[in-house]
Design an enzyme around this catalytic site. Structure first.
Site, PDB file in Angstrom:
ATOM      1  N   THR A 224      18.061  10.894 -46.859  1.00 36.37           N
ATOM      2  CA  THR A 224      18.518   9.575 -46.420  1.00 36.37           C
ATOM      3  C   THR A 224      18.941   9.561 -44.955  1.00 36.37           C
ATOM      4  O   THR A 224      18.886   8.514 -44.307  1.00 36.37           O
ATOM      5  CB  THR A 224      19.682   9.089 -47.294  1.00 36.37           C
ATOM      6  OG1 THR A 224      20.732  10.068 -47.276  1.00 36.37           O
ATOM      7  CG2 THR A 224      19.229   8.881 -48.729  1.00 36.37           C
ATOM      8  N   CYS A 225      19.364  10.711 -44.426  1.00 35.21           N
ATOM      9  CA  CYS A 225      19.756  10.754 -43.016  1.00 35.21           C
ATOM     10  C   CYS A 225      18.572  10.477 -42.100  1.00 35.21           C
ATOM     11  O   CYS A 225      18.745  10.031 -40.960  1.00 35.21           O
ATOM     12  CB  CYS A 225      20.349  12.120 -42.668  1.00 35.21           C
ATOM     13  SG  CYS A 225      21.890  12.492 -43.529  1.00 35.21           S
ATOM     14  N   PHE A 226      17.354  10.740 -42.615  1.00 39.98           N
ATOM     15  CA  PHE A 226      16.153  10.549 -41.803  1.00 39.98           C
ATOM     16  C   PHE A 226      15.237   9.473 -42.376  1.00 39.98           C
ATOM     17  O   PHE A 226      14.092   9.334 -41.946  1.00 39.98           O
ATOM     18  CB  PHE A 226      15.395  11.881 -41.693  1.00 39.98           C
ATOM     19  CG  PHE A 226      16.238  13.009 -41.172  1.00 39.98           C
ATOM     20  CD1 PHE A 226      16.560  13.090 -39.826  1.00 39.98           C
ATOM     21  CD2 PHE A 226      16.748  13.969 -42.033  1.00 39.98           C
ATOM     22  CE1 PHE A 226      17.354  14.117 -39.340  1.00 39.98           C
ATOM     23  CE2 PHE A 226      17.550  15.000 -41.554  1.00 39.98           C
ATOM     24  CZ  PHE A 226      17.856  15.082 -40.208  1.00 39.98           C
TER      25      PHE A 226
END
Length: 258
Positions: A224-226
């Site tokens: 989710t960070c990317f």
């Protein structure tokens, strides 16, 4: 938390309160948000005058006394103007009276407290130019996910085959609105889009990458960070669709299904 703000901004009571405070009362729009079932009934094209006669709904508003819990019926019109039933010819008048009485004539301490909090965060010279729906959009983002916009601003890893790309986007196109939002949440951690849609996703574009796995039983994973979803090399579109749906429906609430 943002979702708490979104719930507050989207609440019908607060929306109507904002409208009233800044002189933008839209009774029909506010009633639709507050009592959508009633609004839909009275705006149904199939309702005949006889249907309204048969309903025999009086011009009263039923409220609960917060002190003793007793139900009280309050006339929507002065006694000398009281019309005991709703007919097709005056249904708009009934809706207008009910909306005004429900939304503006019964102020509550809870609504006053919510408005007080809003005044501390949103200056009045800002709010008076926005409708509640526009304010909700700015604070909470866009919940309707446009497929064309999604596909246009997505990126793919070089190792992802053209077949996998085609299968994936055909799956997304076939998803319900709820499943599309679940896919967005699974991949990005966000339940809605910022103003500007997929082109304005924070951090990075929505990405689809290949995942090193040989079994059709493997589920997609996400970073989710990317804003990235990782797809195993499935042997068929049907298997891909089934596994993506399992992942986004049951695996988007944390790091484990347990």
């Amino acid at each position: 938390p943002k979702r708490d703000w979104c719930s507050a901004v989207g609440s019908s009571d607060l929306s109507s309160g904002i409208n009233a405070e800044y002189g933008k009362q839209n009774l029909m729009e506010d009633l639709e948000m507050t009592d959508k079932a009633l609004f839909n009934v009275f705006n149904s094209a199939s309702m005949t005058e006889q249907d309204f006669v048969d309903l025999q709904i009086p011009f009263v508003e039923t409220v609960v006394n917060p002190v003793d819990g007793e139900t009280v019926e309050i006339p929507l019109k002065p006694a000398q103007l009281h019309d005991p039933e709703i007919f097709a010819r005056n249904k708009k008048g009934y809706l207008t009276l009910k909306a005004r009485k429900t939304l503006y004539d019964f102020p509550s301490s809870e609504l006053d407290a919510m408005l007080l909090g809003f005044r501390k965060i949103f200056p009045s010279n800002f709010l008076k130019f926005l409708s509640p729906k526009e304010l909700s959009f700015l604070v909470c983002g866009q919940t309707e996910l446009d497929f064309k916009d999604w596909r246009e601003f997505a990126e793919h890893s070089p190792g992802l085959t053209q077949t996998a790309k085609t299968w994936f986007w055909e799956c997304v196109r076939s998803f319900t609105a709820e499943d599309r939002r679940a896919l967005l949440h699974f991949t990005t951690g966000m339940a809605s889009l910022p103003f500007g849609g997929f082109a304005r996703l924070p951090g990075a574009r929505f990405k689809v990458f290949e995942k090193l796995a040989d079994l059709d039983s493997c589920l997609p994973t996400a970073a989710t960070c990317f804003n990235t979803i990782y797809l195993p090399p499935y042997s068929s579109q049907q298997i891909m669709r089934k596994n993506v749906l399992i992942a986004i429906r049951y695996g988007s609430k944390g790091f484990t299904f347990g």
